[in-house]
Motif scaffolding. Structure first.
Motif, PDB file in Angstrom:
ATOM      1  N   LEU A  46       0.836  -1.207   0.000  1.00  0.00           N
ATOM      2  CA  LEU A  46       0.000   0.000   0.000  1.00  0.00           C
ATOM      3  C   LEU A  46       0.871   1.258   0.000  1.00  0.00           C
ATOM      4  O   LEU A  46       0.580   2.218  -0.717  1.00  0.00           O
ATOM      5  N   GLY A  47       1.935   1.264   0.805  1.00  0.00           N
ATOM      6  CA  GLY A  47       2.813   2.422   0.852  1.00  0.00           C
ATOM      7  C   GLY A  47       3.525   2.654  -0.466  1.00  0.00           C
ATOM      8  O   GLY A  47       3.612   3.787  -0.964  1.00  0.00           O
ATOM      9  N   THR A  48       4.041   1.582  -1.073  1.00  0.00           N
ATOM     10  CA  THR A  48       4.714   1.685  -2.371  1.00  0.00           C
ATOM     11  C   THR A  48       3.730   2.103  -3.451  1.00  0.00           C
ATOM     12  O   THR A  48       4.069   2.872  -4.365  1.00  0.00           O
ATOM     13  N   ASN A  49       2.502   1.608  -3.336  1.00  0.00           N
ATOM     14  CA  ASN A  49       1.477   1.998  -4.309  1.00  0.00           C
ATOM     15  C   ASN A  49       1.193   3.495  -4.228  1.00  0.00           C
ATOM     16  O   ASN A  49       0.979   4.150  -5.253  1.00  0.00           O
ATOM     17  N   LYS A  50       1.185   4.061  -3.019  1.00  0.00           N
ATOM     18  CA  LYS A  50       0.964   5.502  -2.881  1.00  0.00           C
ATOM     19  C   LYS A  50       2.102   6.297  -3.514  1.00  0.00           C
ATOM     20  O   LYS A  50       1.879   7.343  -4.124  1.00  0.00           O
ATOM     21  N   LEU A  51       3.339   5.785  -3.394  1.00  0.00           N
ATOM     22  CA  LEU A  51       4.470   6.461  -4.022  1.00  0.00           C
ATOM     23  C   LEU A  51       4.317   6.482  -5.530  1.00  0.00           C
ATOM     24  O   LEU A  51       4.391   7.543  -6.157  1.00  0.00           O
ATOM     25  N   GLN A  52       4.084   5.320  -6.131  1.00  0.00           N
ATOM     26  CA  GLN A  52       4.012   5.283  -7.593  1.00  0.00           C
ATOM     27  C   GLN A  52       2.759   5.969  -8.134  1.00  0.00           C
ATOM     28  O   GLN A  52       2.803   6.639  -9.159  1.00  0.00           O
ATOM     29  N   SER A  53       1.630   5.869  -7.414  1.00  0.00           N
ATOM     30  CA  SER A  53       0.407   6.506  -7.899  1.00  0.00           C
ATOM     31  C   SER A  53       0.470   8.027  -7.794  1.00  0.00           C
ATOM     32  O   SER A  53      -0.216   8.733  -8.535  1.00  0.00           O
ATOM     33  N   SER A  54       1.315   8.537  -6.887  1.00  0.00           N
ATOM     34  CA  SER A  54       1.495   9.992  -6.799  1.00  0.00           C
ATOM     35  C   SER A  54       2.095  10.544  -8.091  1.00  0.00           C
ATOM     36  O   SER A  54       1.766  11.653  -8.519  1.00  0.00           O
ATOM     37  N   PHE A  55       2.975   9.775  -8.722  1.00  0.00           N
ATOM     38  CA  PHE A  55       3.536  10.188 -10.002  1.00  0.00           C
ATOM     39  C   PHE A  55       2.445  10.249 -11.071  1.00  0.00           C
ATOM     40  O   PHE A  55       2.409  11.161 -11.899  1.00  0.00           O
ATOM     41  N   GLY A  56       1.551   9.252 -11.056  1.00  0.00           N
ATOM     42  CA  GLY A  56       0.485   9.221 -12.054  1.00  0.00           C
ATOM     43  C   GLY A  56      -0.510  10.351 -11.891  1.00  0.00           C
ATOM     44  O   GLY A  56      -0.828  11.065 -12.854  1.00  0.00           O
ATOM     45  N   SER A  57      -0.999  10.542 -10.663  1.00  0.00           N
ATOM     46  CA  SER A  57      -1.980  11.609 -10.431  1.00  0.00           C
ATOM     47  C   SER A  57      -1.336  12.975 -10.631  1.00  0.00           C
ATOM     48  O   SER A  57      -1.962  13.910 -11.145  1.00  0.00           O
ATOM     49  N   GLY A  58      -0.046  13.089 -10.243  1.00  0.00           N
ATOM     50  CA  GLY A  58       0.660  14.358 -10.456  1.00  0.00           C
ATOM     51  C   GLY A  58       0.859  14.664 -11.921  1.00  0.00           C
ATOM     52  O   GLY A  58       0.693  15.809 -12.359  1.00  0.00           O
ATOM     53  N   SER A  59       1.206  13.645 -12.719  1.00  0.00           N
ATOM     54  CA  SER A  59       1.391  13.832 -14.154  1.00  0.00           C
ATOM     55  C   SER A  59       0.087  14.244 -14.829  1.00  0.00           C
ATOM     56  O   SER A  59       0.051  15.184 -15.640  1.00  0.00           O
ATOM     57  N   GLN A 198       7.245   2.242   5.457  1.00  0.00           N
ATOM     58  CA  GLN A 198       6.512   1.200   4.734  1.00  0.00           C
ATOM     59  C   GLN A 198       6.464   1.464   3.228  1.00  0.00           C
ATOM     60  O   GLN A 198       5.460   1.199   2.572  1.00  0.00           O
ATOM     61  N   VAL A 199       7.577   1.957   2.662  1.00  0.00           N
ATOM     62  CA  VAL A 199       7.653   2.243   1.231  1.00  0.00           C
ATOM     63  C   VAL A 199       8.921   1.615   0.663  1.00  0.00           C
ATOM     64  O   VAL A 199      10.003   1.783   1.220  1.00  0.00           O
ATOM     65  N   ARG A 200       8.785   0.873  -0.448  1.00  0.00           N
ATOM     66  CA  ARG A 200       9.934   0.338  -1.180  1.00  0.00           C
ATOM     67  C   ARG A 200      10.293   1.330  -2.292  1.00  0.00           C
ATOM     68  O   ARG A 200       9.551   1.467  -3.265  1.00  0.00           O
ATOM     69  N   PHE A 201      11.432   1.990  -2.164  1.00  0.00           N
ATOM     70  CA  PHE A 201      11.755   3.079  -3.075  1.00  0.00           C
ATOM     71  C   PHE A 201      12.097   2.597  -4.486  1.00  0.00           C
ATOM     72  O   PHE A 201      11.685   3.210  -5.473  1.00  0.00           O
ATOM     73  N   ARG A 202      12.880   1.525  -4.591  1.00  0.00           N
ATOM     74  CA  ARG A 202      13.297   1.086  -5.922  1.00  0.00           C
ATOM     75  C   ARG A 202      12.093   0.712  -6.776  1.00  0.00           C
ATOM     76  O   ARG A 202      11.933   1.195  -7.899  1.00  0.00           O
ATOM     77  N   GLU A 203      11.238  -0.146  -6.245  1.00  0.00           N
ATOM     78  CA  GLU A 203      10.038  -0.556  -6.980  1.00  0.00           C
ATOM     79  C   GLU A 203       9.110   0.634  -7.210  1.00  0.00           C
ATOM     80  O   GLU A 203       8.545   0.806  -8.291  1.00  0.00           O
ATOM     81  N   GLY A 204       8.953   1.462  -6.170  1.00  0.00           N
ATOM     82  CA  GLY A 204       8.038   2.593  -6.275  1.00  0.00           C
ATOM     83  C   GLY A 204       8.469   3.619  -7.306  1.00  0.00           C
ATOM     84  O   GLY A 204       7.636   4.155  -8.050  1.00  0.00           O
ATOM     85  N   LEU A 205       9.762   3.897  -7.397  1.00  0.00           N
ATOM     86  CA  LEU A 205      10.245   4.897  -8.357  1.00  0.00           C
ATOM     87  C   LEU A 205      10.205   4.375  -9.784  1.00  0.00           C
ATOM     88  O   LEU A 205       9.893   5.124 -10.721  1.00  0.00           O
ATOM     89  N   VAL A 206      10.515   3.077  -9.977  1.00  0.00           N
ATOM     90  CA  VAL A 206      10.393   2.488 -11.321  1.00  0.00           C
ATOM     91  C   VAL A 206       8.938   2.533 -11.784  1.00  0.00           C
ATOM     92  O   VAL A 206       8.636   2.919 -12.913  1.00  0.00           O
ATOM     93  N   MET A 207       8.035   2.156 -10.894  1.00  0.00           N
ATOM     94  CA  MET A 207       6.612   2.212 -11.247  1.00  0.00           C
ATOM     95  C   MET A 207       6.150   3.654 -11.410  1.00  0.00           C
ATOM     96  O   MET A 207       5.293   3.947 -12.250  1.00  0.00           O
ATOM     97  N   GLY A 208       6.737   4.560 -10.615  1.00  0.00           N
ATOM     98  CA  GLY A 208       6.380   5.971 -10.745  1.00  0.00           C
ATOM     99  C   GLY A 208       6.691   6.500 -12.132  1.00  0.00           C
ATOM    100  O   GLY A 208       5.918   7.291 -12.702  1.00  0.00           O
TER     101      GLY A 208
END
Length: 251
Positions: A46-59, A198-208
């Motif tokens: 869930l935390g990693t999903n919030k990181l990557q989805s922030s890139f999508g909603s921000g874009s 509770q955030v995985r940065f590597r996975e989250g930034l690639v998905m971002g």
């Protein structure tokens, strides 16, 4: 540690999710199961999903602003109320059992899908607002912001319909303003997940990166194709979120 092939899969998954989410919402239906399938614990997923989805909603938000669909000065009250609501929601979910919402929300989404389906002209043009913007955002921003922080699925659908019915926006405009509010609640939730580690940065930034590109493509399609393009995808995604929640609740 994620392999390069797995990171490639995550990038493609996020691109598709960002594309769909910028048009009609529901991208989490795609990304969260994939993150869980990669072996992440639920809270980290869930935390990693919030990181990557922030890139999508921000874009998507950025593209709608640049295209003149969204004016950020009109969103200030909504951003503030959504921030407060989301923060309280994240606080509350740590103390209150969310089972009631888990069982109630699918049926509210069914109502949204049915209302949209049987109101064929809904969202095709701007209409006179039923509420002033200030009171509208105070009520809806606090409540949907709280819901997104507390539970989450279907947040975009609730925002789109609320903006169409409350402020009289057409569906294209409502989708643009929804992305501003989605970005707000994503960032608030992300900050709290980061604080809890509770955030995985590597996975989250690639998905971002995938989310950013997918959302950019999707928001261009929304602006170019308009309500006639958004409407059927919106209904399908609302029903998909509903089916997923019903499955999880009653399997």
């Amino acid at each position: 540690m994620a392999t390069y092939s797995l990171l490639g899969i995550l990038f493609i998954t996020a691109f598709v999710a960002g594309l769909i989410d910028s048009i009609a919402g529901g991208g989490g239906l795609i990304t969260i199961p994939v993150l869980l399938g990669c072996g992440l614990p639920p809270t980290e997923a869930l935390g990693t999903n919030k990181l990557q989805s922030s890139f999508g909603s921000g874009s998507a938000m950025l593209h709608f602003v640049r295209a003149g669909v969204v004016h950020l000065r009109d969103c200030r009250t909504g951003i503030l109320c959504t921030t407060v609501g989301a923060a309280v929601g994240v606080w509350a979910v740590q103390r209150i059992d969310p089972n009631l919402l888990r069982h109630l929300i699918p049926w509210l989404l069914v109502v949204i899908a049915a209302y949209t389906l049987f109101t064929p002209r809904l969202g095709f043009e701007d209409r006179a607002p039923h509420f002033p913007a200030g009171p509208f955002y105070l009520l809806v921003g606090l409540s949907i912001g709280f819901y997104d922080g507390f539970f989450g699925p279907g947040t975009g659908s609730f925002w789109v319909v609320a903006l169409m019915l409350g402020l009289g926006y057409n569906m294209t405009k409502a989708t643009g303003y929804t992305k501003v509010m989605n970005f707000t609640s994503n960032i608030v939730s992300l900050v709290l997940f980061l604080a809890a580690g509770q955030v995985r940065f590597r996975e989250g930034l690639v998905m971002g990166a995938g989310q950013f590109l997918g959302a950019r493509v999707g928001s261009k399609l929304v602006i170019r194709r308009g309500t006639g393009f958004i409407r059927p995808i919106f209904i399908v995604m609302v029903l998909a979120v509903t089916a997923r929640l019903l499955y999880l609740n009653y399997r």
